[in-house]
Design a protein around this motif. Structure first.
Motif, PDB file in Angstrom:
ATOM      1  N   TYR B   2      31.132  33.961  21.316  1.00 57.31           N
ATOM      2  CA  TYR B   2      31.870  33.295  22.381  1.00 57.31           C
ATOM      3  C   TYR B   2      30.859  32.714  23.364  1.00 57.31           C
ATOM      4  N   SER B   3      31.302  31.737  24.138  1.00 56.44           N
ATOM      5  CA  SER B   3      30.352  31.109  25.066  1.00 56.44           C
ATOM      6  C   SER B   3      30.087  32.032  26.264  1.00 56.44           C
ATOM      7  N   PHE B   4      28.934  31.835  26.869  1.00 56.86           N
ATOM      8  CA  PHE B   4      28.537  32.638  28.038  1.00 56.86           C
ATOM      9  C   PHE B   4      27.587  31.803  28.869  1.00 56.86           C
ATOM     10  N   ASN B   5      27.416  32.242  30.122  1.00 45.68           N
ATOM     11  CA  ASN B   5      26.378  31.655  30.963  1.00 45.68           C
ATOM     12  C   ASN B   5      25.115  32.482  30.786  1.00 45.68           C
ATOM     13  N   ASN B  20      27.626  40.196  37.690  1.00 39.51           N
ATOM     14  CA  ASN B  20      29.006  39.728  37.851  1.00 39.51           C
ATOM     15  C   ASN B  20      29.895  40.091  36.653  1.00 39.51           C
ATOM     16  N   GLY B  22      28.991  40.789  33.668  1.00 41.38           N
ATOM     17  CA  GLY B  22      28.427  40.395  32.372  1.00 41.38           C
ATOM     18  C   GLY B  22      27.585  41.511  31.758  1.00 41.38           C
ATOM     19  N   ARG B  41      32.498  39.965  24.719  1.00 37.06           N
ATOM     20  CA  ARG B  41      32.697  38.630  25.257  1.00 37.06           C
ATOM     21  C   ARG B  41      32.270  38.596  26.730  1.00 37.06           C
ATOM     22  N   PRO B  42      30.976  38.776  26.992  1.00 35.14           N
ATOM     23  CA  PRO B  42      30.531  38.724  28.394  1.00 35.14           C
ATOM     24  C   PRO B  42      30.541  37.287  28.916  1.00 35.14           C
ATOM     25  N   GLU B  43      30.873  37.152  30.208  1.00 33.58           N
ATOM     26  CA  GLU B  43      30.829  35.803  30.789  1.00 33.58           C
ATOM     27  C   GLU B  43      29.411  35.376  31.072  1.00 33.58           C
ATOM     28  N   THR B  44      28.579  36.379  31.390  1.00 29.73           N
ATOM     29  CA  THR B  44      27.201  36.064  31.756  1.00 29.73           C
ATOM     30  C   THR B  44      26.251  37.001  31.023  1.00 29.73           C
TER      31      THR B  44
END
Lengths: 160, 264
Positions: B2-5, B20, B22, B41-44
């Motif tokens: 999955y996408s992440f920053n 944050n 992640g 599925r971490p955002e960051t």
């Protein structure tokens, strides 16, 4: 989406915009067309994708391209001088250290680092050093012979 | 994936602030395969590779201090560690394969608490101290279960402090495929008592107190003969039954004790 990366690959400065998820091996093969680095298992087991990052042999299927930003990367294409093979490549040829050739780039990149750390390895140390590289054709014997032979050549060159 | 920053801060304070919700990314030898399989599925992703304060091997007083981002290959090849705590250098040199050791880190291994990881056995048997961005946690209360630790959300392991004990050894029976420990046993003779920690066998590292008592009386491989290890609660997988692992605990303990005896 996308992040700018800059790194040195085989001595050449490279800049590109990549998706954060891009694996180093995808970046090398797809963006830079350096297809000598292979993808075998894609699960960090087989070692077909081994390249050097800042002099260390690593599995490029388990490193993001962004993690290599700012680093120096060497692939199998960067080992020889263009006209002359690296001593380890030459030894693989002479000792018949490959059959289908799929694992060979990773084997060679791992062997080059192994010989840098330990210029005169025992057969046992060579086999231990290859624990992260899987070959399904050769039974490893000729790969081990090739690395032992390259060690002799490199040591003779260093002494000369 | 999955996408992440992706961020790569240069200090611990920035890293903790950037997290944050992640994931911290250290060597990535567990996290990246998990992301590839879409198990997380971490955002960051906060890459710790640019943080100088997380690196370094130093001796401070009677403690060996290892920065969390120190790679397994650097622990294995460190002349300082080979001198003051050879068992730890040997353990690090047996993790995974050379390519994994060039990426994987001690902090990542400790924070992950994989039931088959090697470092937790050393941390518990040596009574190490896990230093984080906010406190110090004794290893005895750090590993709390399967992939779980005493770390709070967003807490970052910064370094690990070990006592320098030469009379220690680690013996493991590696999975022939992954080189993870099917069972690994760290035996430490502290001078004030023997400590035995087992990894790979249960959901989390644990001490084998019956062996410790016997070895306190007589520090020899045969001292644990006749002590039955219960298979209850031990791991079952393709490679071994709980009963097989229970037997391996005794076998690996005897090997580790013999290795301690062989040290000069």
């Amino acid at each position: 989406m996308g992040i700018a990366v800059a790194m040195v690959v085989n001595g050449r400065n490279v800049t590109a915009e990549v998706d954060e998820r891009t694996l180093l091996v995808e970046f090398l093969r797809r963006d830079l067309r350096l297809t000598g680095t292979h993808v075998g298992c894609d699960t960090s087991q087989c070692g077909a994708c081994v390249v050097h990052v800042d002099g260390r042999a690593i599995k490029s299927c388990t490193m993001l391209a962004v993690q290599a930003a700012g680093s120096a990367v060497t692939t199998i294409e960067g080992l020889g001088s263009g006209t002359q093979l690296h001593a380890v490549q030459e030894a693989f040829r002479n000792c018949h250290g490959l059959q289908c050739g799929y694992c060979t780039p990773g084997m060679i990149m791992t062997a080059v680092e192994l010989l840098k750390r330990n210029p005169n390895p025992s057969e046992h140390q060579i086999r231990e050093g290859l624990e992260g590289n899987i070959c399904r054709c050769t039974g490893y014997h000729n790969i081990v012979k090739a690395i032992a032979s390259a060690a002799k050549v490199l040591q003779a060159t260093a002494a000369a | 994936m999955y996408s992440f920053n992706y961020v790569r801060p240069s200090s611990v304070a920035e890293a903790v602030k950037a997290l944050n919700g992640g994931n911290f990314l250290s060597g990535g030898m567990t996290l990246l395969p998990s992301l590839k399989m879409r198990l997380a599925r971490p955002e960051t992703l906060v890459d710790l590779a640019g943080i100088a304060e997380l690196t370094g091997i130093t001796i401070e007083g009677d403690r060996l201090c290892i920065g969390a981002m120190t790679r397994h290959s650097d622990v294995a090849s460190s002349a300082d560690i080979q001198r003051v705590l050879p068992a730890l250098a040997e353990l690090a040199g047996g993790i995974g394969d050379p390519l994994v050791r060039n990426r994987g880190t001690i902090g990542g291994s400790i924070a992950n608490s994989d039931p088959s990881a090697d470092y937790p056995a050393a941390a518990v048997a040596l009574d190490a101290t896990i230093v984080t961005d906010r406190r110090e946690i004794p290893a005895s209360s750090f590993f709390t279960g399967l992939f779980t630790t005493a770390l709070q959300a967003g807490e970052l392991v910064t370094r690990i402090k070990f006592p320098m004990i030469k009379r220690a050894a680690y013996a493991k029976f590696p999975s022939p495929a992954s080189r993870y420990a099917m069972v690994g046993v760290m035996v430490v003779d502290t001078g004030k008592g023997v400590r035995v920690a087992v990894t790979g066998a249960g959901p989390c590292v644990f001490r084998q107190e019956a062996f410790e008592k016997a070895l306190d009386q007589n520090f020899a491989p045969q001292a644990i003969d006749g002590i039955v290890v219960s298979a209850e609660g031990l791991n079952q997988d393709l490679f071994g039954t709980p009963e097989y692992r229970a037997n391996l605990i005794s076998v690996m303990t005897r090997r580790a004790v013999a290795a301690v005896q062989a040290r000069r």
